[in-house]
Design an enzyme around this catalytic site. Structure first.
Site, PDB file in Angstrom:
ATOM      1  N   LYS A  54       0.827  -1.217   0.000  1.00 53.43           N
ATOM      2  CA  LYS A  54       0.000   0.000   0.000  1.00 53.43           C
ATOM      3  C   LYS A  54       0.865   1.273   0.000  1.00 53.43           C
ATOM      4  O   LYS A  54       0.544   2.242  -0.693  1.00 53.43           O
ATOM      5  CB  LYS A  54      -0.901  -0.045   1.244  1.00 53.43           C
ATOM      6  CG  LYS A  54      -1.804   1.131   1.429  1.00 53.43           C
ATOM      7  CD  LYS A  54      -2.861   0.833   2.461  1.00 53.43           C
ATOM      8  CE  LYS A  54      -2.319   0.405   3.800  1.00 53.43           C
ATOM      9  NZ  LYS A  54      -1.838   1.475   4.653  1.00 53.43           N
ATOM     10  N   ARG A 133      -8.781   3.969  10.555  1.00 50.42           N
ATOM     11  CA  ARG A 133      -8.476   2.574  10.893  1.00 50.42           C
ATOM     12  C   ARG A 133      -9.644   1.922  11.618  1.00 50.42           C
ATOM     13  O   ARG A 133      -9.628   0.718  11.832  1.00 50.42           O
ATOM     14  CB  ARG A 133      -7.251   2.530  11.812  1.00 50.42           C
ATOM     15  CG  ARG A 133      -5.945   2.108  11.140  1.00 50.42           C
ATOM     16  CD  ARG A 133      -4.872   2.145  12.207  1.00 50.42           C
ATOM     17  NE  ARG A 133      -3.673   1.438  11.911  1.00 50.42           N
ATOM     18  CZ  ARG A 133      -2.595   1.957  11.312  1.00 50.42           C
ATOM     19  NH1 ARG A 133      -2.625   3.179  10.878  1.00 50.42           N
ATOM     20  NH2 ARG A 133      -1.510   1.231  11.157  1.00 50.42           N
ATOM     21  N   ARG A 172      11.155 -11.078   3.768  1.00 48.80           N
ATOM     22  CA  ARG A 172      11.763  -9.755   3.976  1.00 48.80           C
ATOM     23  C   ARG A 172      12.953  -9.862   4.927  1.00 48.80           C
ATOM     24  O   ARG A 172      12.890 -10.560   5.938  1.00 48.80           O
ATOM     25  CB  ARG A 172      10.678  -8.860   4.582  1.00 48.80           C
ATOM     26  CG  ARG A 172      10.971  -7.400   4.502  1.00 48.80           C
ATOM     27  CD  ARG A 172       9.711  -6.593   4.533  1.00 48.80           C
ATOM     28  NE  ARG A 172       9.102  -6.573   5.868  1.00 48.80           N
ATOM     29  CZ  ARG A 172       8.096  -5.762   6.189  1.00 48.80           C
ATOM     30  NH1 ARG A 172       7.605  -4.936   5.286  1.00 48.80           N
ATOM     31  NH2 ARG A 172       7.577  -5.788   7.388  1.00 48.80           N
ATOM     32  N   ARG A 205      12.838  -9.627  10.883  1.00 41.80           N
ATOM     33  CA  ARG A 205      12.111  -9.034  12.016  1.00 41.80           C
ATOM     34  C   ARG A 205      11.246 -10.101  12.679  1.00 41.80           C
ATOM     35  O   ARG A 205      10.648 -10.931  12.003  1.00 41.80           O
ATOM     36  CB  ARG A 205      11.194  -7.909  11.507  1.00 41.80           C
ATOM     37  CG  ARG A 205      11.898  -6.597  11.339  1.00 41.80           C
ATOM     38  CD  ARG A 205      11.028  -5.573  10.640  1.00 41.80           C
ATOM     39  NE  ARG A 205       9.614  -5.628  11.011  1.00 41.80           N
ATOM     40  CZ  ARG A 205       8.696  -4.768  10.566  1.00 41.80           C
ATOM     41  NH1 ARG A 205       9.037  -3.811   9.732  1.00 41.80           N
ATOM     42  NH2 ARG A 205       7.442  -4.875  10.935  1.00 41.80           N
ATOM     43  N   ARG A 216      -0.907 -11.311  13.064  1.00 35.83           N
ATOM     44  CA  ARG A 216      -1.111  -9.900  12.681  1.00 35.83           C
ATOM     45  C   ARG A 216      -2.262  -9.773  11.690  1.00 35.83           C
ATOM     46  O   ARG A 216      -3.061  -8.847  11.750  1.00 35.83           O
ATOM     47  CB  ARG A 216       0.154  -9.344  12.000  1.00 35.83           C
ATOM     48  CG  ARG A 216       1.205  -8.881  12.972  1.00 35.83           C
ATOM     49  CD  ARG A 216       2.548  -8.744  12.289  1.00 35.83           C
ATOM     50  NE  ARG A 216       2.650  -7.588  11.414  1.00 35.83           N
ATOM     51  CZ  ARG A 216       3.606  -7.428  10.507  1.00 35.83           C
ATOM     52  NH1 ARG A 216       4.528  -8.334  10.354  1.00 35.83           N
ATOM     53  NH2 ARG A 216       3.647  -6.365   9.759  1.00 35.83           N
TER      54      ARG A 216
HETATM   55  P1  AMP Z   1       1.464   3.018  10.125  1.00 31.06           P
HETATM   56  O1  AMP Z   1       2.667   3.700   9.549  1.00 31.06           O
HETATM   57  O2  AMP Z   1       0.178   3.419   9.446  1.00 31.06           O
HETATM   58  O3  AMP Z   1       1.621   1.528  10.245  1.00 31.06           O
HETATM   59  O4  AMP Z   1       1.327   3.567  11.637  1.00 31.06           O
HETATM   60  C1  AMP Z   1       2.350   3.384  12.595  1.00 31.06           C
HETATM   61  C2  AMP Z   1       1.746   3.413  13.990  1.00 31.06           C
HETATM   62  O5  AMP Z   1       1.104   4.685  14.218  1.00 31.06           O
HETATM   63  C3  AMP Z   1       0.636   2.398  14.223  1.00 31.06           C
HETATM   64  O6  AMP Z   1       1.142   1.170  14.630  1.00 31.06           O
HETATM   65  C4  AMP Z   1      -0.170   3.054  15.320  1.00 31.06           C
HETATM   66  O7  AMP Z   1       0.455   2.923  16.585  1.00 31.06           O
HETATM   67  C5  AMP Z   1      -0.110   4.520  14.948  1.00 31.06           C
HETATM   68  N1  AMP Z   1      -1.238   4.896  14.051  1.00 31.06           N
HETATM   69  C6  AMP Z   1      -1.133   5.394  12.794  1.00 31.06           C
HETATM   70  N2  AMP Z   1      -2.348   5.690  12.285  1.00 31.06           N
HETATM   71  C7  AMP Z   1      -3.244   5.375  13.249  1.00 31.06           C
HETATM   72  C8  AMP Z   1      -4.672   5.424  13.318  1.00 31.06           C
HETATM   73  N3  AMP Z   1      -5.422   5.882  12.295  1.00 31.06           N
HETATM   74  N4  AMP Z   1      -5.266   4.992  14.467  1.00 31.06           N
HETATM   75  C9  AMP Z   1      -4.534   4.531  15.507  1.00 31.06           C
HETATM   76  N5  AMP Z   1      -3.196   4.454  15.504  1.00 31.06           N
HETATM   77  C10 AMP Z   1      -2.536   4.860  14.392  1.00 31.06           C
END
Ligand code: AMP
Length: 262
Positions: A54, A133, A172, A205, A216
């Site tokens: 994505k 989310r 990965r 990882r 996950r």
């Molecule tokens: P991402 O890069 O989208 O995987 O986001 C990294 C981390 O940021 C996630 O694991 C969450 O801890 C937090 N995060 C990002 N976007 C959200 C969201 N819309 N709602 C809740 N937590 C978020």
């Protein structure tokens, strides 16, 4: 020294992509480069499980459609590099949750997005990534867009069979020093187990092991299937197969959007 490194990191993440100063900093911060004036700006949400590519599609679509890539995860990563006094209270609370590995609660995420509501009416359009989310976040987004008198064009949902996600993520390998990412079959390093860029050892990882990936994915499915349903019921959900190369998936995304416009 540390402050200089932080400032240069922040400059870097702001430059690599389109200028996203307003999104990354929030509050009264303005983008230095004005967005292109588009007759029909694209306003899209991207959904997809970890491993579907994505992030890569967000970059390609941002370049191809001129819309700004707005990732909530990037706001949090940028906030980490700021001095405590430059962070808003919402950012400071969010970092506490992230450090503990938790999802940030809806009210904090929504507060951060509200501090950036100008980005939602930006005439360049947007590609939301990582937000919403939850259904509560999707409802709040709908209300915020209504206030800005704009509407979502579509929600692109990138789909890939679980076995392929497991194959992509479990192959990965990450560099233990410079964090470059390789893949044992699709992007192998020149020497097995060694980083091409800095010569350090590559590692897998913990959360990229097949058993962790399945856990996950189950958690992802549980939290996002209500979100897909929410957008399907509004006629906004567009499913795109995430099989093939990034370019093939990108072409498919554009066709899916064209199909809707026609
Ligand atoms: P991402 O890069 O989208 O995987 O986001 C990294 C981390 O940021 C996630 O694991 C969450 O801890 C937090 N995060 C990002 N976007 C959200 C969201 N819309 N709602 C809740 N937590 C978020």
């Amino acid at each position: 020294m540390v402050a200089a490194r932080r400032a240069s990191y922040l400059r870097l993440i702001m430059q690599v992509k389109s200028d996203r100063t307003a999104w990354l900093k929030g509050g009264t911060a303005q983008c230095k480069v004005a967005p292109k004036k588009l007759a029909h700006p694209h306003r899209l949400v991207l959904l997809g499980a970890p491993g579907v590519g994505k992030g890569t599609q967000a970059e390609l679509l941002s370049e191809g459609l001129g819309a700004c890539h707005l990732s909530t995860g990037d706001i949090f990563r940028a906030a980490k590099t700021l001095d405590a006094c430059d962070r808003t209270p919402n950012m400071t609370s969010a970092l506490g949750y992230m450090r503990r590995g938790d999802l940030v609660p809806d009210e904090i995420v929504l507060g951060l997005v509200a501090e950036r509501s100008g980005c939602l009416r930006c005439r360049g359009g947007f590609l939301l990534d990582g937000f919403p989310r939850t259904v509560a976040q999707a409802e709040a987004l709908e209300e915020a867009l209504g206030k800005q008198k704009v509407a979502l064009e579509a929600v692109l949902s990138y789909d890939l069979p679980l076995e392929q996600i497991v194959a992509r993520l479990s192959g990965r390998r990450t560099c233990s020093v410079c964090k470059s990412v390789f893949h044992v079959t699709t992007r192998p390093p020149k020497m097995s187990g060694i980083c091409d860029h800095c010569g350090a050892a590559l590692y897998q990882r913990e959360d990229d092991r097949p058993e962790s990936i399945r856990v996950r994915m189950a958690a992802y499915e549980k939290s996002t299937s209500p979100l897909s349903e929410f957008y399907r019921s509004k006629g906004l959900l567009v499913s795109v197969s995430a099989e093939g190369t990034p370019e093939e998936i990108f072409e498919r995304s554009l066709k899916a959007l064209d199909g809707r416009a026609g």
